[in-house]
Write a protein that holds these residues in place. Structure first.
Motif, PDB file in Angstrom:
ATOM      1  N   UNK A   1     -17.784  24.930 -20.026  1.00  0.00           N
ATOM      2  CA  UNK A   1     -17.772  25.982 -20.433  1.00  0.00           C
ATOM      3  C   UNK A   1     -18.657  27.291 -21.192  1.00  0.00           C
ATOM      4  N   UNK A   2     -20.185  26.933 -22.358  1.00  0.00           N
ATOM      5  CA  UNK A   2     -21.061  26.551 -22.263  1.00  0.00           C
ATOM      6  C   UNK A   2     -21.968  27.416 -21.589  1.00  0.00           C
ATOM      7  N   UNK A   3     -22.202  26.570 -20.378  1.00  0.00           N
ATOM      8  CA  UNK A   3     -23.020  26.868 -19.516  1.00  0.00           C
ATOM      9  C   UNK A   3     -22.264  27.856 -18.472  1.00  0.00           C
ATOM     10  N   UNK A   4     -21.315  28.050 -18.557  1.00  0.00           N
ATOM     11  CA  UNK A   4     -20.706  29.165 -17.783  1.00  0.00           C
ATOM     12  C   UNK A   4     -20.779  30.852 -18.356  1.00  0.00           C
ATOM     13  N   UNK A   5     -19.804  30.711 -18.653  1.00  0.00           N
ATOM     14  CA  UNK A   5     -19.639  32.248 -20.016  1.00  0.00           C
ATOM     15  C   UNK A   5     -21.000  32.251 -20.691  1.00  0.00           C
TER      16      UNK A   5
ATOM     17  N   UNK B   1     -24.292  31.369 -18.112  1.00  0.00           N
ATOM     18  CA  UNK B   1     -23.932  32.408 -17.197  1.00  0.00           C
ATOM     19  C   UNK B   1     -24.482  31.196 -15.620  1.00  0.00           C
ATOM     20  N   UNK B   2     -24.592  29.933 -16.327  1.00  0.00           N
ATOM     21  CA  UNK B   2     -24.967  29.122 -14.711  1.00  0.00           C
ATOM     22  C   UNK B   2     -24.292  28.012 -14.274  1.00  0.00           C
ATOM     23  N   UNK B   3     -23.159  28.765 -13.510  1.00  0.00           N
ATOM     24  CA  UNK B   3     -22.010  27.773 -12.921  1.00  0.00           C
ATOM     25  C   UNK B   3     -22.337  26.497 -12.104  1.00  0.00           C
ATOM     26  N   UNK B   4     -23.633  26.553 -11.632  1.00  0.00           N
ATOM     27  CA  UNK B   4     -23.860  25.190 -10.762  1.00  0.00           C
ATOM     28  C   UNK B   4     -23.767  23.319 -12.112  1.00  0.00           C
ATOM     29  N   UNK B   5     -24.541  23.939 -13.336  1.00  0.00           N
ATOM     30  CA  UNK B   5     -24.615  23.454 -14.385  1.00  0.00           C
ATOM     31  C   UNK B   5     -22.930  23.163 -14.502  1.00  0.00           C
TER      32      UNK B   5
END
Length: 125
Positions: free
Chosen positions: A43-47, A50-54
């Motif tokens: 969630x931290x990387x996605x939201x 803003x790094x969805x691939x990670x």
């Protein structure tokens, strides 16, 4: 590692994560297999980052298929926008599948179930 040690490590990993020490938290969560922590890292990387691939990597480790599907759908949508509607044409291609092979025993069992269901629910006749 025993359960007490695992719990202590998870607490330490949560402390690291809350302090913003993401790298240290990740090491602990991976070592302990703590799925909730890995989900939070995703969630931290996605939201936040803003790094969805990670984020996908951590969602996979946590078993969060729903989040992975969401990211993939967004990526496909973005790719479609990037390509443009004029470059992506609707096609009428249809896939022909081979006939479904079902064992005779399975067919008989299915028929029995359907008949039993009809007997129990006479209003469906």
């Amino acid at each position: 590692m025993d359960e007490k040690e695992r719990i202590a490590l998870i607490r330490k990993g949560n402390e690291y994560f809350n302090q913003g020490k993401t790298k240290e938290a990740i090491e602990v969560f991976v070592k302990t297999g703590y799925k909730d922590g890995l989900q939070r890292v995703g969630d931290y990387y996605y939201y936040d980052k803003k790094l969805p691939l990670i984020a996908i990597k951590f969602y996979r480790m946590s078993g969060s298929q729903k989040k992975i599907d969401e990211i993939m759908e967004r990526m496909v949508f973005a790719l479609g926008k990037w390509l443009g509607k004029d470059k992506v044409k609707e096609t009428s291609y249809k896939v022909k599948l081979p006939p479904l092979k079902v064992s005779p025993k399975l067919k008989m069992l299915a028929q029995e179930i359907l008949e039993k269901y009809k007997e129990e629910k006479p209003e469906n006749k």
